[in-house]
Scaffold this motif. Structure first.
Motif, PDB file in Angstrom:
ATOM      1  N   ALA A 459       0.819  -1.221   0.000  1.00 32.43           N
ATOM      2  CA  ALA A 459       0.000   0.000   0.000  1.00 32.43           C
ATOM      3  C   ALA A 459       0.847   1.263   0.000  1.00 32.43           C
ATOM      4  O   ALA A 459       0.565   2.222  -0.723  1.00 32.43           O
ATOM      5  CB  ALA A 459      -0.937  -0.013   1.210  1.00 32.43           C
ATOM      6  N   ARG A 460       1.914   1.272   0.814  1.00 29.84           N
ATOM      7  CA  ARG A 460       2.711   2.494   0.914  1.00 29.84           C
ATOM      8  C   ARG A 460       3.415   2.798  -0.402  1.00 29.84           C
ATOM      9  O   ARG A 460       3.454   3.945  -0.852  1.00 29.84           O
ATOM     10  CB  ARG A 460       3.736   2.357   2.039  1.00 29.84           C
ATOM     11  CG  ARG A 460       4.531   3.629   2.255  1.00 29.84           C
ATOM     12  CD  ARG A 460       5.609   3.472   3.289  1.00 29.84           C
ATOM     13  NE  ARG A 460       6.364   4.704   3.435  1.00 29.84           N
ATOM     14  CZ  ARG A 460       7.533   4.784   4.042  1.00 29.84           C
ATOM     15  NH1 ARG A 460       8.074   3.701   4.570  1.00 29.84           N
ATOM     16  NH2 ARG A 460       8.164   5.932   4.142  1.00 29.84           N
ATOM     17  N   VAL A 461       3.983   1.761  -1.037  1.00 26.31           N
ATOM     18  CA  VAL A 461       4.668   1.962  -2.313  1.00 26.31           C
ATOM     19  C   VAL A 461       3.674   2.404  -3.378  1.00 26.31           C
ATOM     20  O   VAL A 461       3.921   3.358  -4.124  1.00 26.31           O
ATOM     21  CB  VAL A 461       5.400   0.673  -2.738  1.00 26.31           C
ATOM     22  CG1 VAL A 461       5.983   0.836  -4.142  1.00 26.31           C
ATOM     23  CG2 VAL A 461       6.500   0.327  -1.747  1.00 26.31           C
ATOM     24  N   ALA A 462       2.563   1.706  -3.464  1.00 27.33           N
ATOM     25  CA  ALA A 462       1.552   2.043  -4.473  1.00 27.33           C
ATOM     26  C   ALA A 462       1.045   3.470  -4.287  1.00 27.33           C
ATOM     27  O   ALA A 462       0.860   4.215  -5.258  1.00 27.33           O
ATOM     28  CB  ALA A 462       0.399   1.045  -4.395  1.00 27.33           C
ATOM     29  N   ARG A 463       0.804   3.871  -3.032  1.00 27.24           N
ATOM     30  CA  ARG A 463       0.317   5.225  -2.749  1.00 27.24           C
ATOM     31  C   ARG A 463       1.360   6.263  -3.152  1.00 27.24           C
ATOM     32  O   ARG A 463       1.020   7.318  -3.722  1.00 27.24           O
ATOM     33  CB  ARG A 463      -0.017   5.347  -1.267  1.00 27.24           C
ATOM     34  CG  ARG A 463      -0.618   6.706  -0.886  1.00 27.24           C
ATOM     35  CD  ARG A 463      -1.203   6.690   0.518  1.00 27.24           C
ATOM     36  NE  ARG A 463      -0.212   6.308   1.526  1.00 27.24           N
ATOM     37  CZ  ARG A 463      -0.202   5.151   2.168  1.00 27.24           C
ATOM     38  NH1 ARG A 463      -1.130   4.234   1.896  1.00 27.24           N
ATOM     39  NH2 ARG A 463       0.721   4.871   3.075  1.00 27.24           N
ATOM     40  N   LEU A 464       2.636   5.980  -2.866  1.00 28.30           N
ATOM     41  CA  LEU A 464       3.702   6.912  -3.227  1.00 28.30           C
ATOM     42  C   LEU A 464       3.777   7.087  -4.739  1.00 28.30           C
ATOM     43  O   LEU A 464       3.889   8.218  -5.244  1.00 28.30           O
ATOM     44  CB  LEU A 464       5.037   6.402  -2.685  1.00 28.30           C
ATOM     45  CG  LEU A 464       6.292   7.184  -3.097  1.00 28.30           C
ATOM     46  CD1 LEU A 464       6.212   8.624  -2.627  1.00 28.30           C
ATOM     47  CD2 LEU A 464       7.543   6.506  -2.530  1.00 28.30           C
ATOM     48  N   LEU A 465       3.694   5.988  -5.482  1.00 32.36           N
ATOM     49  CA  LEU A 465       3.780   6.071  -6.936  1.00 32.36           C
ATOM     50  C   LEU A 465       2.583   6.831  -7.508  1.00 32.36           C
ATOM     51  O   LEU A 465       2.733   7.661  -8.407  1.00 32.36           O
ATOM     52  CB  LEU A 465       3.863   4.672  -7.534  1.00 32.36           C
ATOM     53  CG  LEU A 465       5.111   3.854  -7.158  1.00 32.36           C
ATOM     54  CD1 LEU A 465       5.066   2.489  -7.814  1.00 32.36           C
ATOM     55  CD2 LEU A 465       6.381   4.586  -7.558  1.00 32.36           C
ATOM     56  N   ARG A 466       1.389   6.565  -6.993  1.00 37.10           N
ATOM     57  CA  ARG A 466       0.198   7.285  -7.472  1.00 37.10           C
ATOM     58  C   ARG A 466       0.318   8.777  -7.196  1.00 37.10           C
ATOM     59  O   ARG A 466      -0.034   9.616  -8.031  1.00 37.10           O
ATOM     60  CB  ARG A 466      -1.057   6.730  -6.801  1.00 37.10           C
ATOM     61  CG  ARG A 466      -1.534   5.388  -7.332  1.00 37.10           C
ATOM     62  CD  ARG A 466      -2.978   5.107  -6.900  1.00 37.10           C
ATOM     63  NE  ARG A 466      -3.137   5.140  -5.455  1.00 37.10           N
ATOM     64  CZ  ARG A 466      -2.997   4.084  -4.665  1.00 37.10           C
ATOM     65  NH1 ARG A 466      -2.670   2.913  -5.189  1.00 37.10           N
ATOM     66  NH2 ARG A 466      -3.172   4.181  -3.357  1.00 37.10           N
ATOM     67  N   THR A 467       0.828   9.116  -6.017  1.00 31.86           N
ATOM     68  CA  THR A 467       0.973  10.533  -5.656  1.00 31.86           C
ATOM     69  C   THR A 467       1.936  11.235  -6.601  1.00 31.86           C
ATOM     70  O   THR A 467       1.659  12.335  -7.095  1.00 31.86           O
ATOM     71  CB  THR A 467       1.469  10.665  -4.208  1.00 31.86           C
ATOM     72  OG1 THR A 467       0.521  10.053  -3.326  1.00 31.86           O
ATOM     73  CG2 THR A 467       1.650  12.124  -3.824  1.00 31.86           C
ATOM     74  N   LYS A 468       3.076  10.604  -6.854  1.00 31.37           N
ATOM     75  CA  LYS A 468       4.064  11.217  -7.742  1.00 31.37           C
ATOM     76  C   LYS A 468       3.524  11.368  -9.161  1.00 31.37           C
ATOM     77  O   LYS A 468       3.726  12.404  -9.816  1.00 31.37           O
ATOM     78  CB  LYS A 468       5.347  10.384  -7.746  1.00 31.37           C
ATOM     79  CG  LYS A 468       6.164  10.483  -6.468  1.00 31.37           C
ATOM     80  CD  LYS A 468       6.802  11.852  -6.319  1.00 31.37           C
ATOM     81  CE  LYS A 468       7.731  11.929  -5.109  1.00 31.37           C
ATOM     82  NZ  LYS A 468       8.349  13.253  -4.948  1.00 31.37           N
ATOM     83  N   LEU A 469       2.846  10.339  -9.662  1.00 32.95           N
ATOM     84  CA  LEU A 469       2.305  10.411 -11.017  1.00 32.95           C
ATOM     85  C   LEU A 469       1.230  11.480 -11.136  1.00 32.95           C
ATOM     86  O   LEU A 469       0.978  11.995 -12.231  1.00 32.95           O
ATOM     87  CB  LEU A 469       1.737   9.049 -11.428  1.00 32.95           C
ATOM     88  CG  LEU A 469       2.767   7.971 -11.772  1.00 32.95           C
ATOM     89  CD1 LEU A 469       2.097   6.611 -11.927  1.00 32.95           C
ATOM     90  CD2 LEU A 469       3.519   8.337 -13.045  1.00 32.95           C
ATOM     91  N   GLY A 470       0.599  11.831 -10.026  1.00 33.42           N
ATOM     92  CA  GLY A 470      -0.438  12.848 -10.051  1.00 33.42           C
ATOM     93  C   GLY A 470       0.068  14.264  -9.878  1.00 33.42           C
ATOM     94  O   GLY A 470      -0.707  15.219  -9.999  1.00 33.42           O
ATOM     95  N   GLU A 471       1.356  14.438  -9.598  1.00 29.59           N
ATOM     96  CA  GLU A 471       1.896  15.787  -9.404  1.00 29.59           C
ATOM     97  C   GLU A 471       1.994  16.531 -10.735  1.00 29.59           C
ATOM     98  O   GLU A 471       2.294  15.933 -11.769  1.00 29.59           O
ATOM     99  CB  GLU A 471       3.279  15.715  -8.743  1.00 29.59           C
ATOM    100  CG  GLU A 471       3.236  15.255  -7.292  1.00 29.59           C
ATOM    101  CD  GLU A 471       4.629  15.229  -6.665  1.00 29.59           C
ATOM    102  OE1 GLU A 471       5.602  15.597  -7.357  1.00 29.59           O
ATOM    103  OE2 GLU A 471       4.726  14.847  -5.490  1.00 29.59           O
ATOM    104  N   PRO A 472       1.773  17.859 -10.738  1.00 28.76           N
ATOM    105  CA  PRO A 472       1.844  18.646 -11.978  1.00 28.76           C
ATOM    106  C   PRO A 472       3.288  18.981 -12.349  1.00 28.76           C
ATOM    107  O   PRO A 472       3.716  20.141 -12.309  1.00 28.76           O
ATOM    108  CB  PRO A 472       1.042  19.899 -11.625  1.00 28.76           C
ATOM    109  CG  PRO A 472       1.269  20.067 -10.156  1.00 28.76           C
ATOM    110  CD  PRO A 472       1.333  18.673  -9.584  1.00 28.76           C
TER     111      PRO A 472
END
Length: 642
Positions: A459-472
């Protein structure tokens, strides 16, 4: 090459004349250096160190030759001088234009340290906000300037790290040229003002590292006898291309005159026609060229007048605390470097023997064995550029990774979603490890970096990757090593990169075969890629078995052709030309598919085509009309004024 420099800025206290503070700084520094064995140099003394001190209206600038080694010298001066002179000091260090390090010292106390690129420096990122850090630096701001102006220094991500010094100089009231330079640039560019205080220094006693060996010349390996010689990779060449080999030996004896060089071996796989002898003398390299003269199985060149330098009569223990220049001098002392020039005739592995003989002491001769691997150009891309070096082909002939490159004509949000789909497909098999995930608006920098440990499905890795991919941001990527510690070995790294700054959305993904085998990666990723192709937005893609040394959306195949980013991801270019071919799977989007007739050699996937590639050369021949040369790329750029 970027900039390297250091300096210390000393605040002129109220009621003190700038020149007076500069002179006091000189005396304080001399007191410190005399305790370290330095004295003011007289005429004819060697220059072992020098200080340059410039008085300014609000700040005195302090430059030290030794601080240019970029050790802790600069920070020590800032601390010591701010304490002795009862003032504020700012230390400045720029490393290769990638790192700006600043230190704030008040009367000997370190108040703050700032590192613009902690990932590069290997330090822990600061949690201090730019606004909070600016408040810490309020004491350096000149009257009439807002402290908030310093925030630009601490939040900027310029192409060159030293560019952030401009707002700092404005806020401090110091001349930008004084803040943005160091001792070496001042002296080498002859920019030391006439009114500067210059303090030349020499050592009271000559250091041990200056001692040199004596007696007859005696050549040996550059590796000391008490050090196990490491295994050295063969030197490489490409058949049909020019070949350069090299070897270095060390003189363990005294100075001598005259040298003979004898060459043998090679098994007919190569032809060496000439050589170059390189000897470092002082700070310069002395070069002597010669043509080899064959005498049976041995080729020979003689340099009767060359002066051979003695070796260093010291061991590593004598270099503790020595400046970088001393390490360089000791390392090169007595070394004789030979470059061999010729041609690679045939593929294979062979050995060349290089014997160096001092003419006035033949018993001091030494033979170096050079292992050589010569490759055929058959493994090179169809349109490979001239002057290709063997190591550039290593990624294309290895199979340590599964590598995916994908170009899609989709908006930013959809590109990020596609990257997420590819990662989701791999969740069941991507093992745990140490992740370093970055996002940046600068194509040269990784920018903001976060770390996590675990498997892709955690969960932590997946959440980190999703957050980064969502950054502008313009660029998002990650690398993962399977071990407990970070590794720089390419075979131990998996990762991905998504580029939003290219005209087309560009996604690359590389999986170490030790993490996920090729067959499994292909089984999981091909259905996802086929789905993207059926959707009509895929311009092209490939999923291949290569060895990835530097993960990027720019492929090693293109590098061998002479094509690089960012315009290799332009829609007009990628709709006309195929970026790469490799063993695995290849997708041609609708525009590329319409340009060729492949019949049973390709499978239709919507309006796209998928080609299974086993024989790379055969597929290249089949798709030759889609494969560009470096000249095609240059013409494309010229036509668009790029």
């Amino acid at each position: 090459m970027g900039s390297f420099f250091t300096n210390v800025q000393l605040r002129v206290p109220d009621g003190v004349a700038p020149r007076e503070l500069a002179q006091r700084a000189q005396q304080a520094a001399l007191a410190v250096l005399e305790g370290e064995g330095f004295w003011p140099a007289a005429a004819g003394d060697p220059l072992d160190r020098e200080l340059v001190i410039l008085a300014g209206e609000r700040w005195v600038s302090f430059y030290d030759m030794r601080a240019e080694d970029q050790d802790a010298t600069n920070e020590r001066w800032a601390r010591a001088l701010s304490q002795t002179l009862t003032t504020t000091a700012v230390s400045v260090l720029v490393h290769d234009s990638d790192v700006l390090a600043l230190g704030l010292y008040v009367e000997g106390e370190a108040r703050d340290r700032f590192d613009s690129n902690p990932e590069f420096s290997g330090t822990r990122p600061s949690r201090l906000t730019p606004a909070a850090r600016a408040k810490r630096w309020a004491s350096v701001v000149q009257p009439g300037h807002d402290v908030a102006g310093l925030e630009a220094v601490f939040c900027a991500r310029p192409t060159f790290a030293e560019q952030a010094l401009a707002p700092l100089a404005s806020a401090m009231g110091v001349e930008p040229d004084r803040l943005g330079t160091g001792y070496r640039y001042l002296v080498e560019d002859d920019e030391v003002p006439e009114d500067a205080i210059r303090v030349p220094l020499c050592r009271a006693t000559r250091p041990a590292w200056e001692r040199r060996t004596e007696g007859p010349a005696r050549f040996a390996s550059v590796w000391p006898q008490d050090v196990e010689r490491p295994e050295i990779e063969p030197q490489q060449g490409l058949v049909g291309e020019s070949l350069q080999l090299h070897a270095t030996v060390a003189n363990r004896g005294g100075p001598a005159r005259g040298l003979a060089i004898e060459l043998s071996g090679g098994d007919g796989l190569l032809h060496i026609a000439g050589l170059e002898l390189v000897i470092r003398r002082g700070g310069d390299f002395e070069r002597h060229a010669a043509t080899l003269v064959a005498d049976g199985p041995i080729s020979r060149a003689v340099f009767p007048e060359v002066v051979l330098p003695p070796g260093a009569a010291v061991d590593a223990s004598s270099l503790v605390g020595a400046p970088v220049a001393a390490f360089i001098e000791v390392h090169h002392a007595g070394q004789i470097h030979v470059n061999l020039y010729g041609d690679a005739v045939a593929a294979g592995e062979t050995r060349v023997s290089l014997r160096l003989v001092p003419l006035d002491a033949p018993e001091g001769a030494h033979t170096e064995a050079l292992d050589v691997e010569l490759r055929s150009l058959e493994c090179a891309p169809l349109r490979a550029r001239g002057g290709l070096r063997p190591h550039e082909l290593d990624p294309l002939v290895g199979d340590d990774h599964t590598y995916l490159s994908l170009l899609v004509g989709e908006p930013r949000e959809r590109v990020a979603a596609i990257a997420g789909e590819l990662l989701t497909a791999l969740e069941p098999v991507w093992p745990g490890g140490r992740w370093s995930v970055y996002s940046s608006d600068d194509p040269r920098q990784r920018g903001r970096t976060s770390s996590a440990r675990g498997a892709l499905a955690d969960a932590r890795v997946a959440r980190l990757l999703r957050t980064k991919l969502g950054e502008p941001v313009e660029r998002v990527g990650a690398s993962m090593t399977g071990g407990a510690d970070s590794s720089h070995e390419s075979f131990d790294r998996s990762g991905f990169e998504v580029r939003f700054d290219r005209e087309l959305g560009a996604i690359a993904l590389w999986l170490a075969a030790d993490h996920v085998d090729h067959a499994t990666a292909e089984r999981l990723l091909v259905p996802v890629l086929d789905g993207i192709a059926r959707g009509g937005s895929m311009v092209q893609a490939l999923l291949v078995r290569w060895s990835i040394t530097t993960g990027s959306v720019d492929t090693p195949y293109e590098a061998c052709v002479g094509i690089d980013g960012p315009h290799n991801c332009d829609r007009a270019w990628a709709s006309r030309w195929l970026r790469a071919v490799g063993p695995g799977q290849l997708w041609l989007g609708a525009s590329l598919a319409a340009r060729v007739t492949l019949g049973d050699a390709a499978a239709a996937v919507g309006s796209a085509l998928r080609v299974a590639v086993e024989d790379v050369a055969a597929v290249e021949a089949m798709l030759a009309s889609l494969l560009p040369s470096a000249q095609d790329f240059r013409a494309y750029l010229d036509a668009r004024g790029r």
